[in-house]
Design a protein around this motif. Sequence first.
Motif, PDB file in Angstrom:
ATOM      1  N   ARG A  79       0.769   2.250  -7.909  1.00 39.30           N
ATOM      2  CA  ARG A  79       0.323   1.959  -6.546  1.00 39.30           C
ATOM      3  C   ARG A  79       0.986   0.701  -5.986  1.00 39.30           C
ATOM      4  NH1 ARG A  79      -0.618   6.444  -7.220  1.00 39.30           N
ATOM      5  NH2 ARG A  79      -2.646   7.496  -7.179  1.00 39.30           N
ATOM      6  N   TYR A  80       1.583  -0.094  -6.872  1.00 40.26           N
ATOM      7  CA  TYR A  80       2.267  -1.316  -6.439  1.00 40.26           C
ATOM      8  C   TYR A  80       3.757  -1.080  -6.177  1.00 40.26           C
ATOM      9  CZ  TYR A  80      -1.687  -4.386  -7.526  1.00 40.26           C
ATOM     10  OH  TYR A  80      -2.908  -5.025  -7.526  1.00 40.26           O
ATOM     11  N   ALA A  81       4.193   0.164  -6.069  1.00 37.87           N
ATOM     12  CA  ALA A  81       5.626   0.466  -5.959  1.00 37.87           C
ATOM     13  C   ALA A  81       6.310  -0.310  -4.836  1.00 37.87           C
ATOM     14  CB  ALA A  81       5.832   1.966  -5.759  1.00 37.87           C
ATOM     15  N   LYS A  82       5.700  -0.361  -3.671  1.00 36.39           N
ATOM     16  CA  LYS A  82       6.333  -1.062  -2.545  1.00 36.39           C
ATOM     17  C   LYS A  82       6.359  -2.576  -2.767  1.00 36.39           C
ATOM     18  CE  LYS A  82       5.440   2.440   0.993  1.00 36.39           C
ATOM     19  NZ  LYS A  82       5.008   3.484   0.059  1.00 36.39           N
ATOM     20  N   ALA A  83       5.317  -3.098  -3.375  1.00 34.96           N
ATOM     21  CA  ALA A  83       5.309  -4.525  -3.696  1.00 34.96           C
ATOM     22  C   ALA A  83       6.351  -4.844  -4.753  1.00 34.96           C
ATOM     23  CB  ALA A  83       3.920  -4.948  -4.175  1.00 34.96           C
ATOM     24  N   PHE A 250      -6.755   0.847   6.758  1.00 34.03           N
ATOM     25  CA  PHE A 250      -6.154   1.139   5.452  1.00 34.03           C
ATOM     26  C   PHE A 250      -7.193   1.486   4.393  1.00 34.03           C
ATOM     27  CE2 PHE A 250      -2.824  -1.999   7.020  1.00 34.03           C
ATOM     28  CZ  PHE A 250      -1.968  -1.000   7.455  1.00 34.03           C
ATOM     29  N   GLY A 251      -8.442   1.105   4.620  1.00 34.20           N
ATOM     30  CA  GLY A 251      -9.476   1.395   3.653  1.00 34.20           C
ATOM     31  C   GLY A 251      -9.295   0.636   2.347  1.00 34.20           C
ATOM     32  N   HIS A 252      -9.854   1.187   1.274  1.00 37.70           N
ATOM     33  CA  HIS A 252      -9.840   0.499  -0.013  1.00 37.70           C
ATOM     34  C   HIS A 252      -8.569   0.757  -0.810  1.00 37.70           C
ATOM     35  CE1 HIS A 252     -11.738  -1.526  -3.423  1.00 37.70           C
ATOM     36  NE2 HIS A 252     -11.298  -0.545  -4.204  1.00 37.70           N
ATOM     37  N   ARG A 253      -7.979   1.930  -0.674  1.00 40.42           N
ATOM     38  CA  ARG A 253      -6.865   2.293  -1.545  1.00 40.42           C
ATOM     39  C   ARG A 253      -5.500   2.233  -0.867  1.00 40.42           C
ATOM     40  NH1 ARG A 253      -9.128   3.701  -6.168  1.00 40.42           N
ATOM     41  NH2 ARG A 253     -11.180   4.708  -6.205  1.00 40.42           N
ATOM     42  N   ARG A 254      -5.409   2.704   0.366  1.00 40.66           N
ATOM     43  CA  ARG A 254      -4.101   2.727   1.032  1.00 40.66           C
ATOM     44  C   ARG A 254      -3.574   1.329   1.323  1.00 40.66           C
ATOM     45  NH1 ARG A 254      -3.032   4.680   5.806  1.00 40.66           N
ATOM     46  NH2 ARG A 254      -5.136   4.437   6.646  1.00 40.66           N
ATOM     47  N   ILE A 255      -4.425   0.351   1.239  1.00 41.98           N
ATOM     48  CA  ILE A 255      -4.048  -1.023   1.577  1.00 41.98           C
ATOM     49  C   ILE A 255      -2.894  -1.541   0.714  1.00 41.98           C
ATOM     50  CG2 ILE A 255      -5.756  -2.075   0.021  1.00 41.98           C
ATOM     51  CD1 ILE A 255      -6.277  -4.163   2.240  1.00 41.98           C
ATOM     52  N   LEU A 256      -2.805  -1.091  -0.545  1.00 36.84           N
ATOM     53  CA  LEU A 256      -1.770  -1.627  -1.433  1.00 36.84           C
ATOM     54  C   LEU A 256      -0.358  -1.278  -0.973  1.00 36.84           C
ATOM     55  CD1 LEU A 256      -3.068  -1.232  -5.093  1.00 36.84           C
ATOM     56  CD2 LEU A 256      -2.840  -3.301  -3.726  1.00 36.84           C
ATOM     57  N   GLY A 257      -0.193  -0.104  -0.353  1.00 34.28           N
ATOM     58  CA  GLY A 257       1.134   0.303   0.072  1.00 34.28           C
ATOM     59  C   GLY A 257       1.428   0.021   1.531  1.00 34.28           C
ATOM     60  N   PRO A 259       2.751  -1.611   4.755  1.00 24.63           N
ATOM     61  CA  PRO A 259       3.853  -2.552   4.984  1.00 24.63           C
ATOM     62  C   PRO A 259       3.382  -3.955   5.337  1.00 24.63           C
ATOM     63  CG  PRO A 259       4.311  -0.449   6.027  1.00 24.63           C
ATOM     64  CD  PRO A 259       2.892  -0.375   5.556  1.00 24.63           C
ATOM     65  N   GLN A 260       2.324  -4.050   6.159  1.00 25.75           N
ATOM     66  CA  GLN A 260       1.829  -5.372   6.545  1.00 25.75           C
ATOM     67  C   GLN A 260       1.313  -6.148   5.343  1.00 25.75           C
ATOM     68  OE1 GLN A 260       1.112  -2.489   7.961  1.00 25.75           O
ATOM     69  NE2 GLN A 260       0.727  -2.656  10.173  1.00 25.75           N
ATOM     70  N   VAL A 261       0.702  -5.454   4.412  1.00 28.51           N
ATOM     71  CA  VAL A 261       0.159  -6.119   3.225  1.00 28.51           C
ATOM     72  C   VAL A 261       1.293  -6.567   2.307  1.00 28.51           C
ATOM     73  CG1 VAL A 261      -1.254  -5.778   1.158  1.00 28.51           C
ATOM     74  CG2 VAL A 261      -2.046  -4.936   3.381  1.00 28.51           C
ATOM     75  N   VAL A 262       2.300  -5.724   2.148  1.00 32.05           N
ATOM     76  CA  VAL A 262       3.461  -6.116   1.350  1.00 32.05           C
ATOM     77  C   VAL A 262       4.139  -7.332   1.975  1.00 32.05           C
ATOM     78  CG1 VAL A 262       5.733  -5.379   0.507  1.00 32.05           C
ATOM     79  CG2 VAL A 262       3.805  -3.780   0.466  1.00 32.05           C
ATOM     80  N   ASP A 263       4.207  -7.354   3.300  1.00 27.83           N
ATOM     81  CA  ASP A 263       4.776  -8.526   3.991  1.00 27.83           C
ATOM     82  C   ASP A 263       3.949  -9.771   3.714  1.00 27.83           C
ATOM     83  OD1 ASP A 263       6.833  -7.033   5.069  1.00 27.83           O
ATOM     84  OD2 ASP A 263       5.876  -6.788   7.032  1.00 27.83           O
ATOM     85  N   GLU A 264       2.629  -9.624   3.760  1.00 26.34           N
ATOM     86  CA  GLU A 264       1.757 -10.775   3.512  1.00 26.34           C
ATOM     87  C   GLU A 264       1.946 -11.309   2.097  1.00 26.34           C
ATOM     88  OE1 GLU A 264       0.012 -12.559   5.435  1.00 26.34           O
ATOM     89  OE2 GLU A 264      -0.212 -11.346   7.246  1.00 26.34           O
ATOM     90  N   ILE A 265       2.066 -10.412   1.130  1.00 25.26           N
ATOM     91  CA  ILE A 265       2.300 -10.832  -0.248  1.00 25.26           C
ATOM     92  C   ILE A 265       3.614 -11.597  -0.346  1.00 25.26           C
ATOM     93  CG2 ILE A 265       2.769 -10.028  -2.594  1.00 25.26           C
ATOM     94  CD1 ILE A 265       0.895  -7.640  -1.971  1.00 25.26           C
ATOM     95  N   ALA A 266       4.671 -11.042   0.254  1.00 18.01           N
ATOM     96  CA  ALA A 266       5.992 -11.677   0.200  1.00 18.01           C
ATOM     97  C   ALA A 266       5.972 -13.037   0.882  1.00 18.01           C
ATOM     98  CB  ALA A 266       7.033 -10.769   0.859  1.00 18.01           C
TER      99      ALA A 266
END
Length: 285
Positions: A79-83, A250-257, A259-266
């Motif tokens: 589930r972390y593939a994009k991250a 995004f709910g509970h599960r889709r949030i990991l993938g 794009p905005q969340v991946v950007d926030e992590i980066a």
Amino acid sequence: MDPATAVVGAALSDRGEEVFDLFRRPKGRSRTRPDERAAIESARTSELTVNGKVAVVYRWGSGERPVLLVHGWESRASRYAKAVARLLELGYSPVSFDAPGHGEATGDSTTLLEYRDIITELHRVHGDFEAVVAHSFGVTATFFSLRHGVRAGRIVAISTVPDFTYLVDAFSTGMGLEPHLKEELRGRIERDVYPGEADMWTRFSVFHEAASVRIPLLVIHDEEDGMVDAGQGRRVAEAFGARLVTTRRFGHRRILGAPQVVDEIANFMTSDVTEAGRKTEVATG
């Protein structure tokens, strides 16, 4: 004992066993999605045995600047593939795992203690983590591991399950359990899953000894999370004086993938975290 009372007691015990089994076992295993396959196939994999069960470890990059990615309940490392892709672009070396009962690991369930043991062993192998990115139950396990010697430069907490009490309360509410069955469930967890773990309802919490956690923290939570209400994200951010990013749709599960969340992590990984204060932002999806 009155025969009628014995019959009722047996029925309660049978129902309690059913409830306990539903609580402790993931409901099936999620599969690797098509858009996750490239990341998983490019990983170097190995096995790690914990409590007689085999977890599967995934590693990417050169090994320098390791970042640990911790999945939640009924989830998996893929589930972390994009991250993973973004972290590799930034020069980090992502590390993740499928916990027992999840993904490609063996077993039919896992515990917070097994998560801790896996995270502790990965810390021993890879050294201090540049960061830990964790989701849901993985956040609870991450904070528990930090109190057992694991070190990281910063933490991203996504859709945080705050503590074990919340898990039982939410499960009991969702199942419509009567008070006596909820208490029976708590007793079975103490006796059968965590025997000898004194005061687990206090210690198995993100907030336990919160003052000792002085690591820069980013909290991300979706307003429409149907499993862990958004108020828990605000509660965690306030307790640690952390920045809170609230997403939508995004709910509970889709949030990991997302794009905005991946950007926030980066952005968090590359930012001067000393500038981060208690701030709430909304990222729409």
